[in-house]
Design a protein around this motif. Structure first.
Motif, PDB file in Angstrom:
ATOM      1  N   ILE A  72      85.524-101.720 126.658  1.00 60.48           N
ATOM      2  CA  ILE A  72      86.718-101.113 127.251  1.00 60.48           C
ATOM      3  C   ILE A  72      87.900-101.251 126.302  1.00 60.48           C
ATOM      4  O   ILE A  72      88.670-100.298 126.106  1.00 60.48           O
ATOM      5  CB  ILE A  72      86.991-101.745 128.642  1.00 60.48           C
ATOM      6  CG1 ILE A  72      85.887-101.293 129.598  1.00 60.48           C
ATOM      7  CG2 ILE A  72      88.344-101.326 129.172  1.00 60.48           C
ATOM      8  CD1 ILE A  72      85.996-101.828 130.979  1.00 60.48           C
ATOM      9  N   LEU A  75      87.452 -98.732 123.674  1.00 62.01           N
ATOM     10  CA  LEU A  75      87.649 -97.393 124.230  1.00 62.01           C
ATOM     11  C   LEU A  75      89.141 -97.064 124.271  1.00 62.01           C
ATOM     12  O   LEU A  75      89.562 -95.964 123.897  1.00 62.01           O
ATOM     13  CB  LEU A  75      87.040 -97.335 125.631  1.00 62.01           C
ATOM     14  CG  LEU A  75      87.150 -96.008 126.366  1.00 62.01           C
ATOM     15  CD1 LEU A  75      86.353 -94.950 125.644  1.00 62.01           C
ATOM     16  CD2 LEU A  75      86.657 -96.142 127.790  1.00 62.01           C
ATOM     17  N   VAL A  76      89.938 -98.046 124.690  1.00 62.18           N
ATOM     18  CA  VAL A  76      91.391 -97.842 124.728  1.00 62.18           C
ATOM     19  C   VAL A  76      91.913 -97.600 123.319  1.00 62.18           C
ATOM     20  O   VAL A  76      92.665 -96.649 123.066  1.00 62.18           O
ATOM     21  CB  VAL A  76      92.079 -99.065 125.387  1.00 62.18           C
ATOM     22  CG1 VAL A  76      93.582 -98.929 125.300  1.00 62.18           C
ATOM     23  CG2 VAL A  76      91.655 -99.203 126.822  1.00 62.18           C
ATOM     24  N   SER A  79      90.861 -94.188 122.091  1.00 64.35           N
ATOM     25  CA  SER A  79      91.579 -93.097 122.750  1.00 64.35           C
ATOM     26  C   SER A  79      92.967 -92.928 122.156  1.00 64.35           C
ATOM     27  O   SER A  79      93.397 -91.815 121.854  1.00 64.35           O
ATOM     28  CB  SER A  79      91.703 -93.380 124.241  1.00 64.35           C
ATOM     29  OG  SER A  79      90.440 -93.503 124.806  1.00 64.35           O
ATOM     30  N   PHE A  80      93.662 -94.068 121.988  1.00 61.88           N
ATOM     31  CA  PHE A  80      95.004 -93.952 121.437  1.00 61.88           C
ATOM     32  C   PHE A  80      94.966 -93.519 119.984  1.00 61.88           C
ATOM     33  O   PHE A  80      95.853 -92.804 119.522  1.00 61.88           O
ATOM     34  CB  PHE A  80      95.768 -95.266 121.611  1.00 61.88           C
ATOM     35  CG  PHE A  80      96.349 -95.391 122.987  1.00 61.88           C
ATOM     36  CD1 PHE A  80      97.512 -94.710 123.311  1.00 61.88           C
ATOM     37  CD2 PHE A  80      95.717 -96.130 123.961  1.00 61.88           C
ATOM     38  CE1 PHE A  80      98.037 -94.790 124.586  1.00 61.88           C
ATOM     39  CE2 PHE A  80      96.231 -96.222 125.240  1.00 61.88           C
ATOM     40  CZ  PHE A  80      97.396 -95.547 125.545  1.00 61.88           C
TER      41      PHE A  80
END
Lengths: 194, 131
Positions: A72, A75-76, A79-80
């Protein structure tokens, strides 16, 4: 039609998963509903036959929980990173197709690694060579071979996590040998390079 | 008091999810070719969905909903890489991509080698679109 009987134990993870989906969809985890779901899952798994997934027979929760956390977090970050690249670089982005050879020969592990990779670092699996278990990844913002090397080590780190969670014993042994070699190398260099 | 905290957390999750949707949209618009756009379509969207589901879970405050939300996200995790892989693979094979934007292409070398091995008599300069 003759087909090989699959032992019930191999089917069990699939059936448990189907029962969870059934219970979740009904929003009802009472025993009666679960038993009925189990019957339906068993029927579905046997009537709509698919080749069984070859599981390795081990699953290490101690590594699975931190892996979910790492997943996670990454993933963050990813994404950013995609957001940032789309804002700042946009059309001037330079990408690369990088080949990464994995350690494991197991279909399940190659698939899982490919899945995880599509979501966590800035990569996308575009081709899989099953015979050599090589993944060909399309990666964003790779300008130098150094960037590609970073991706490769990241991919192999993700694979190492997955092997520790659910890899076969052979893969695990391979990984441990590799770790020992790396450690010996570090000792020999005496922490000069790092 | 407790309600306010949950409302604030929900608001943060919803705003974060919306931001990720914007990120996916901006990426689709600004990235130069199909493969780069697939990146925009996978990562921010999965995170965005996670944040939206968290917001729903926080607001509904019922445990029975949690498994549905988890199953929902797990199916997202399972299907997004597959669809991205299929689109990316098809795009690569049909050359719906801009090769000039790649700093290196290790798959092309393998394909080239395999093509030469299969037809050694064929002139390797037959593929003019390759560099």
């Amino acid at each position: 039609m003759t087909r090989e009987r699959i032992p019930f134990i191999t089917e069990l993870p699939l059936i448990i998963w189907l029962v969870i989906v059934w219970g979740a969809l009904w929003q009802d985890f009472s025993p009666g509903n679960l038993i009925f779901g189990g019957l339906i899952a068993y029927a579905v798994a046997n009537l709509l036959y698919l080749p069984p997934v070859e599981l390795s027979g081990r699953f290490n929760v101690l590594y699975a929980v931190p892996f979910v956390g790492r997943f996670i977090y990454k993933l963050v970050v990813a994404s950013f990173e995609v957001f940032w690249l789309s804002l700042t670089r946009g059309p001037r982005l330079v990408n690369a197709v990088v080949a990464v050879q994995l350690r494991s020969q197991s279909d399940l592990l190659v698939t899982t690694t490919g899945h995880a990779l599509s979501l966590i670092p800035g990569s996308l699996v575009i081709e899989v060579d099953r015979s050599t278990s090589t993944l060909y990844l399309h990666c964003l913002n790779i300008e130098t071979p150094g960037d590609a090397a970073k991706i490769r080590s990241d991919v192999r780190a993700t694979e190492a996590w997955l092997i520790r969670i659910m890899g076969t014993r052979d893969d695990l042994a391979l990984l441990q040998t590799e770790d020992r070699f790396a450690q010996e190398n570090d000792n020999r260099e005496g922490g000069v390079s790092k | 008091m407790n309600d306010t905290v949950i409302d604030v957390l929900t608001a943060i999750c919803l705003l974060g999810g919306a931001l990720m949707s914007v990120a996916a949209g901006v990426g689709l618009l600004r990235f130069p070719d199909l493969l780069a756009r697939m990146h925009a379509a996978t990562k921010p969207q999965v995170l965005g969905l996670l944040l939206f589901l968290l917001a729903i879970g926080l607001q509904m405050r019922s445990w029975v909903l949690v498994p549905v939300l988890m199953v929902c996200w797990i199916f997202m995790l399972l299907t997004v890489p597959v669809s991205a892989h299929m689109v990316g693979r098809a795009g690569y094979r049909t050359k719906h991509m801009r090769r000039d934007l790649l700093s290196m292409d290790e798959l092309d070398e393998v394909v080239e080698k395999a093509a030469n091995k299969r037809a050694p008599d064929r002139n390797p300069t037959e593929r003019p679109d390759e560099t």
